[in-house]
Design a protein around this motif. Structure first.
Motif, PDB file in Angstrom:
ATOM      1  N   THR A   4       8.934  -3.173   5.596  1.00 55.19           N
ATOM      2  CA  THR A   4       7.543  -3.370   5.173  1.00 55.19           C
ATOM      3  C   THR A   4       7.175  -2.373   4.079  1.00 55.19           C
ATOM      4  N   ILE A   5       7.568  -1.115   4.251  1.00 51.63           N
ATOM      5  CA  ILE A   5       7.305  -0.105   3.220  1.00 51.63           C
ATOM      6  C   ILE A   5       7.974  -0.503   1.908  1.00 51.63           C
ATOM      7  N   SER A   6       9.232  -0.914   1.982  1.00 51.46           N
ATOM      8  CA  SER A   6       9.949  -1.316   0.766  1.00 51.46           C
ATOM      9  C   SER A   6       9.303  -2.537   0.119  1.00 51.46           C
ATOM     10  N   GLY A   7       8.909  -3.529   0.935  1.00 51.28           N
ATOM     11  CA  GLY A   7       8.309  -4.738   0.377  1.00 51.28           C
ATOM     12  C   GLY A   7       6.985  -4.483  -0.302  1.00 51.28           C
ATOM     13  N   VAL A   8       6.137  -3.637   0.278  1.00 48.75           N
ATOM     14  CA  VAL A   8       4.824  -3.356  -0.324  1.00 48.75           C
ATOM     15  C   VAL A   8       4.976  -2.517  -1.583  1.00 48.75           C
ATOM     16  N   ARG A   9       5.884  -1.567  -1.561  1.00 48.02           N
ATOM     17  CA  ARG A   9       6.043  -0.684  -2.724  1.00 48.02           C
ATOM     18  C   ARG A   9       6.691  -1.394  -3.907  1.00 48.02           C
ATOM     19  N   THR A  10       7.409  -2.454  -3.665  1.00 47.68           N
ATOM     20  CA  THR A  10       8.087  -3.148  -4.763  1.00 47.68           C
ATOM     21  C   THR A  10       7.331  -4.391  -5.238  1.00 47.68           C
ATOM     22  N   VAL A  11       6.084  -4.555  -4.817  1.00 44.20           N
ATOM     23  CA  VAL A  11       5.275  -5.661  -5.340  1.00 44.20           C
ATOM     24  C   VAL A  11       5.065  -5.459  -6.838  1.00 44.20           C
TER      25      VAL A  11
END
Length: 295
Positions: free
Chosen positions: A180-187
């Motif tokens: 989740t952290i990776s997905g939100v930060r790579t938007v």
């Protein structure tokens, strides 16, 4: 002889209407479309059959190897013998009892981890003070294997249902959190800037832009957590339980019921495949907008 030469040298003449009509663009386009559809159908069929062929070859080897003496049939019985043992467990109701016990624990822990990990991951990815506060704590525990803490959970929470569910929560929490952290930060920052320029407030920005864009990464973590929840639970059930697939495997092994033991292992694989397939279907449904946008 001269007449034959004259006939051979005379130009060939076609009467009007006897020649085949040239292919029109519409006919050529129709043939190309048919060929393309046939190739697509063949490709899809091969994609479906390829894993089935591999599994079928594995099962054939499993059936033949004990019968021809490649392995000892006492320790690896033929696949049909394992199927018979599984059918007997199903008829007696034992398989349903063990599967329902494992699923109830796994789903409870997985649901708690999912509800907790996604909001925490969004907060860590979006707000720097939260990330700075929680990062040392998370780095400490995410590198500690769940099974290494099994004795701690048993000592603190007992050998009942609570310790098993808590262990599943621990094992499932970190894959969902980190992805989740990776997905939100790579938007894509352009998406966020465009939404802000259109007047999106923080809550609609998260709901309509950030979370949908992060769905693939989040579901990667969810799939990893689903498999981890089942594996960790099976190990916990082998230590202290009176029902569950882990207990079934351990009990069958101790009583030297080898076919029943393998039937329990096959049941775990089928539960895991079903769990993963449902998650993939849900992911495709929630990510349908991405496919439509690509087209």
């Amino acid at each position: 002889m001269s007449s034959a030469i004259q006939i051979a040298e005379s130009p060939v003449r076609f009467e009007p209407g006897t020649a085949a009509p040239p292919a029109t663009p519409a006919r050529a386009s129709g043939r190309e479309t048919g060929i393309r559809l046939a190739r697509t159908a063949g490709h899809l069929l091969w994609r479906v059959l390829k894993p089935s062929v591999v599994i079928a070859l594995f099962l054939v080897f499993w059936e033949v190897a004990p019968r021809v003496g490649i392995v000892d049939p006492v320790f690896l019985p033929p696949f049909t013998t394992v199927v018979d043992a599984g059918q007997e467990l199903i008829r007696s109701g034992q398989m349903a009892e063990h599967v329902s016990a494992s699923l109830s624990r796994s789903l409870a822990g997985f649901a708690i981890a999912l509800v907790a990990a996604v909001p925490v991951g969004v907060a860590i990815a979006w707000y720097r003070p939260v990330a700075e506060f929680l990062s040392p704590f998370l780095e400490l525990f995410r590198n500690t294997a769940a099974l290494a803490l099994l004795p701690v959970f048993v000592l603190i929470l007992g050998i009942g249902e609570t310790s098993k569910v808590a262990l599943v929560v621990y094992a499932s929490f970190f894959p969902i959190l980190l992805n989740t952290i990776s997905g939100v930060r790579t938007v894509d920052p352009l998406l966020i800037k465009s939404a802000v320029s259109l007047g999106f407030s923080p809550v609609p920005l998260f709901a309509k832009v950030v979370l949908p864009a992060a769905v693939p990464a989040i579901f990667t973590g969810i799939r990893m957590a689903a498999s981890a929840s089942i594996l960790v639970l099976i190990a916990a059930e082998m230590v202290g339980a009176r029902a569950g697939l882990g207990y079934l495997i351990t009990s069958a092994q101790q009583n030297f019921q080898i076919p029943a033991m393998y039937a329990g292992i096959v049941a775990i694989s089928l539960v895991g495949l079903t769990f993963n397939g449902l998650i993939v279907l849900l992911e495709r449904r929630l990510s349908r907008w991405r496919v439509q946008a690509d087209h």
